[in-house]
Write a protein that holds these residues in place. Structure first.
Motif, PDB file in Angstrom:
ATOM      1  N   GLN A   1       0.803  -1.213   0.000  1.00  0.00           N
ATOM      2  CA  GLN A   1       0.000   0.000   0.000  1.00  0.00           C
ATOM      3  C   GLN A   1       0.841   1.271   0.000  1.00  0.00           C
ATOM      4  OE1 GLN A   1      -3.300  -0.004   2.757  1.00  0.00           O
ATOM      5  NE2 GLN A   1      -3.624  -2.203   2.527  1.00  0.00           N
ATOM      6  N   ASP A   2       2.114   1.160   0.333  1.00  0.00           N
ATOM      7  CA  ASP A   2       2.974   2.339   0.283  1.00  0.00           C
ATOM      8  C   ASP A   2       3.473   2.633  -1.132  1.00  0.00           C
ATOM      9  OD1 ASP A   2       4.530   0.053   0.245  1.00  0.00           O
ATOM     10  OD2 ASP A   2       6.207   0.984   1.311  1.00  0.00           O
ATOM     11  N   GLN A   3       3.265   1.701  -2.051  1.00  0.00           N
ATOM     12  CA  GLN A   3       3.691   1.872  -3.438  1.00  0.00           C
ATOM     13  C   GLN A   3       2.524   2.007  -4.413  1.00  0.00           C
ATOM     14  OE1 GLN A   3       6.771  -1.656  -3.131  1.00  0.00           O
ATOM     15  NE2 GLN A   3       7.152  -0.507  -5.002  1.00  0.00           N
ATOM     16  N   PHE A   4       1.403   1.358  -4.094  1.00  0.00           N
ATOM     17  CA  PHE A   4       0.293   1.274  -5.037  1.00  0.00           C
ATOM     18  C   PHE A   4      -1.029   1.637  -4.348  1.00  0.00           C
ATOM     19  CE2 PHE A   4       3.497  -1.886  -6.132  1.00  0.00           C
ATOM     20  CZ  PHE A   4       3.756  -1.586  -7.473  1.00  0.00           C
ATOM     21  N   THR A   5      -1.938   2.201  -5.139  1.00  0.00           N
ATOM     22  CA  THR A   5      -3.299   2.478  -4.665  1.00  0.00           C
ATOM     23  C   THR A   5      -4.277   1.746  -5.567  1.00  0.00           C
ATOM     24  OG1 THR A   5      -2.645   4.672  -3.889  1.00  0.00           O
ATOM     25  CG2 THR A   5      -5.001   4.263  -4.165  1.00  0.00           C
ATOM     26  N   ILE A   6      -5.176   0.995  -4.964  1.00  0.00           N
ATOM     27  CA  ILE A   6      -6.196   0.258  -5.717  1.00  0.00           C
ATOM     28  C   ILE A   6      -7.508   1.024  -5.585  1.00  0.00           C
ATOM     29  CG2 ILE A   6      -7.321  -1.959  -6.066  1.00  0.00           C
ATOM     30  CD1 ILE A   6      -4.243  -2.046  -6.237  1.00  0.00           C
ATOM     31  N   ARG A   7      -8.144   1.315  -6.722  1.00  0.00           N
ATOM     32  CA  ARG A   7      -9.413   2.048  -6.657  1.00  0.00           C
ATOM     33  C   ARG A   7     -10.305   1.671  -7.838  1.00  0.00           C
ATOM     34  NH1 ARG A   7      -5.680   6.487  -7.608  1.00  0.00           N
ATOM     35  NH2 ARG A   7      -5.758   7.175  -9.790  1.00  0.00           N
ATOM     36  N   GLY A   8     -11.560   2.136  -7.769  1.00  0.00           N
ATOM     37  CA  GLY A   8     -12.504   1.877  -8.841  1.00  0.00           C
ATOM     38  C   GLY A   8     -13.831   1.404  -8.296  1.00  0.00           C
ATOM     39  N   LYS A   9     -14.729   1.039  -9.207  1.00  0.00           N
ATOM     40  CA  LYS A   9     -16.041   0.518  -8.845  1.00  0.00           C
ATOM     41  C   LYS A   9     -16.365  -0.661  -9.741  1.00  0.00           C
ATOM     42  CE  LYS A   9     -18.096   4.887  -7.205  1.00  0.00           C
ATOM     43  NZ  LYS A   9     -18.273   4.449  -5.802  1.00  0.00           N
ATOM     44  N   GLY A  10     -17.042  -1.656  -9.182  1.00  0.00           N
ATOM     45  CA  GLY A  10     -17.410  -2.821  -9.965  1.00  0.00           C
ATOM     46  C   GLY A  10     -16.188  -3.470 -10.564  1.00  0.00           C
ATOM     47  N   LEU A  11     -16.241  -3.732 -11.867  1.00  0.00           N
ATOM     48  CA  LEU A  11     -15.096  -4.314 -12.564  1.00  0.00           C
ATOM     49  C   LEU A  11     -14.442  -3.291 -13.482  1.00  0.00           C
ATOM     50  CD1 LEU A  11     -16.442  -7.924 -13.148  1.00  0.00           C
ATOM     51  CD2 LEU A  11     -14.671  -7.171 -11.536  1.00  0.00           C
ATOM     52  N   LEU A  12     -14.368  -2.068 -12.979  1.00  0.00           N
ATOM     53  CA  LEU A  12     -13.533  -0.998 -13.538  1.00  0.00           C
ATOM     54  C   LEU A  12     -12.539  -0.643 -12.438  1.00  0.00           C
ATOM     55  CD1 LEU A  12     -12.600   1.365 -15.296  1.00  0.00           C
ATOM     56  CD2 LEU A  12     -14.716   2.556 -14.732  1.00  0.00           C
ATOM     57  N   ILE A  13     -11.377  -1.275 -12.481  1.00  0.00           N
ATOM     58  CA  ILE A  13     -10.413  -1.198 -11.386  1.00  0.00           C
ATOM     59  C   ILE A  13      -9.118  -0.556 -11.874  1.00  0.00           C
ATOM     60  CG2 ILE A  13      -9.095  -2.522  -9.675  1.00  0.00           C
ATOM     61  CD1 ILE A  13     -12.129  -2.605  -9.270  1.00  0.00           C
ATOM     62  N   GLY A  14      -8.580   0.359 -11.082  1.00  0.00           N
ATOM     63  CA  GLY A  14      -7.302   0.984 -11.378  1.00  0.00           C
ATOM     64  C   GLY A  14      -6.252   0.636 -10.339  1.00  0.00           C
ATOM     65  N   ILE A  15      -5.030   0.389 -10.785  1.00  0.00           N
ATOM     66  CA  ILE A  15      -3.877   0.223  -9.902  1.00  0.00           C
ATOM     67  C   ILE A  15      -2.971   1.421 -10.144  1.00  0.00           C
ATOM     68  CG2 ILE A  15      -1.940  -1.236  -9.219  1.00  0.00           C
ATOM     69  CD1 ILE A  15      -3.382  -3.609 -10.503  1.00  0.00           C
ATOM     70  N   ASP A  16      -2.931   2.326  -9.185  1.00  0.00           N
ATOM     71  CA  ASP A  16      -2.158   3.563  -9.317  1.00  0.00           C
ATOM     72  C   ASP A  16      -0.717   3.300  -8.892  1.00  0.00           C
ATOM     73  OD1 ASP A  16      -1.041   6.137  -9.095  1.00  0.00           O
ATOM     74  OD2 ASP A  16      -2.972   7.019  -8.587  1.00  0.00           O
ATOM     75  N   PHE A  17       0.229   3.559  -9.803  1.00  0.00           N
ATOM     76  CA  PHE A  17       1.647   3.319  -9.552  1.00  0.00           C
ATOM     77  C   PHE A  17       2.353   4.553  -8.985  1.00  0.00           C
ATOM     78  CE2 PHE A  17       0.693  -0.373 -11.770  1.00  0.00           C
ATOM     79  CZ  PHE A  17       1.791  -1.151 -12.085  1.00  0.00           C
ATOM     80  N   GLY A  18       1.599   5.579  -8.598  1.00  0.00           N
ATOM     81  CA  GLY A  18       2.230   6.794  -8.103  1.00  0.00           C
ATOM     82  C   GLY A  18       2.900   7.544  -9.232  1.00  0.00           C
ATOM     83  N   ASN A  19       4.199   7.749  -9.143  1.00  0.00           N
ATOM     84  CA  ASN A  19       4.928   8.475 -10.182  1.00  0.00           C
ATOM     85  C   ASN A  19       5.523   7.564 -11.252  1.00  0.00           C
ATOM     86  OD1 ASN A  19       4.487  11.027  -8.979  1.00  0.00           O
ATOM     87  ND2 ASN A  19       6.166  10.675  -7.540  1.00  0.00           N
TER      88      ASN A  19
END
Length: 378
Positions: A309-327
């Motif tokens: 969790q210090d490197q990536f953020t998981i977000r979205g709704k239903g089966l539209l999912i994003g993995i945020d890699f930060g920079n």
């Protein structure tokens, strides 16, 4: 050099066959398809019910002009506005076309020109839809855009309130910005928009091109908010892979969509309508949507457990999912994942987007997470 124009940055893969969530390329290699044609194949590749609907309709009539009555269009419209506050539908061919129609109708209905949209939005690449899209990279090189779009920060209540005046015809937004980074509207921002539109003659246009037809776990994403749109645009999952799009509107907009105000040659053709009706009959079942939400929770929980969790953020709704890699840029990882047999796409430079078919299996979700962890987590 190919005979095609070079306007797509194509992946070096030629997909020639697909069934469900599995696709095969011209070399015989198999992949898990977690792009779904960018949220189009809501029931996966070659779903038997959709294949049957298309085959049966193709033996009756392929096309008839909108000069004539098309009863199946009426049935599809009734299915889409059932159990919500919307009442009428117009059918076209793509999300950009749907958004063009909504922009035109908002201007015509209100007699005003200014439409508020939001940074990192994406509404299409035709001139009106491109002008509504608040991303410079989409505008670059095309000269003067369609006038009277005001771009504001997404989820900034104060700036929104300060931008409201008598010139504003409509507010146009995505409940979840798919292309812009899988960013969801906040409850506070949705409430502010609802209050503004409820207490003025400002229309609300919600772009459900990517989020609609069950993608976020409800029929439409706006159903998870307080928002009550006057116009809703849809495409992608509406045809499960067959080109069809549309605009839903309230009864107040009915007279604005008067004869000659808008039209399309192919929109709502019998082939597209037959496939779309079959999609709706399956996806709009409560039991099906419950499964989408269960799979979403399962996938999100597995990703959160697997990605630091210090490197990536998981977000979205239903089966539209994003993995945020930060920079960190995600493009190199898309190639690595392809090599390992998983197809995904980006959502901006730093977010990996997962868009599996809504009927994806739990074993396929497990396999996708396994490949993601193997390729990404250090």
């Amino acid at each position: 050099m190919s005979a095609l124009f070079n306007n797509y940055s194509r992946r070096p893969i030629s997909l020639i066959e697909g069934k469900g969530t599995i696709v095969k390329d011209s070399n015989g290699k198999k992949y898990l398809d977690f792009t779904s044609g960018i949220a189009v194949l809501c029931l996966g590749h070659a779903h038997p019910a959709l294949v049957k609907a298309l085959q049966e309709q193709s033996e009756k009539i392929w096309h008839t002009s909108n000069l004539y009555e098309i009863p199946t269009q009426v049935k599809l419209a009734e299915s889409l506005v059932k159990d919500n506050h919307l009442s009428h539908a117009f059918f076209c061919n793509s999300g950009a076309e749907a958004n063009e129609a909504a922009i035109k109708m908002a201007r015509k209905h209100t007699g005003k020109n200014n439409i508020i949209t939001f940074e990192n939005s994406f509404h299409g690449r035709t001139f009106g839809a491109m002008s509504a899209t608040a991303q410079e990279k989409i505008h670059s090189g095309f000269g003067p855009l369609v006038d009277k779009f005001t771009y504001l920060p997404f989820n900034d209540v104060e700036q929104l309130k300060n931008s409201i005046d008598d010139s504003v015809a409509a507010i146009m937004l995505e409940v979840v910005q798919g292309e812009g980074g899988v960013n969801s509207v906040s409850e506070e921002f949705a409430s502010a928009i609802h209050e503004i539109c409820s207490n003025s003659d400002i229309l609300l246009i919600i772009d459900e091109v990517q989020t609609g037809i069950g993608r976020t776990g409800t029929r439409f994403a706006f159903e998870q908010t307080v928002l009550k749109p006057d116009l809703v645009t849809m495409a992608k999952g509406l045809g499960g892979g067959f080109p069809i799009a549309g605009v839903l509107g309230t009864s107040e907009i009915y007279e604005t969509f008067s004869p000659g105000s808008h039209g399309t040659t192919y929109g709502g053709n019998p082939l597209g309508v037959a496939v779309s009706q079959t999609v709706i009959d399956i996806v709009f079942q409560d039991s099906f949507l419950d499964e989408v939400n269960e799979k979403s929770m399962y996938l999100v929980n597995n990703l959160k457990e697997s990605f630091p969790q210090d490197q990536f953020t998981i977000r979205g709704k239903g089966l539209l999912i994003g993995i945020d890699f930060g920079n960190e840029l995600v493009a190199p990882y898309i190639s690595i994942l392809e090599d390992k047999g998983l197809l995904v796409c980006g959502a901006g430079a730093n977010v990996l987007r997962l868009l599996p078919p809504l009927n994806v299996g739990y074993d396929e979700l497990d396999e996708a997470v396994r490949i993601l962890v193997e390729a990404i987590v250090k």
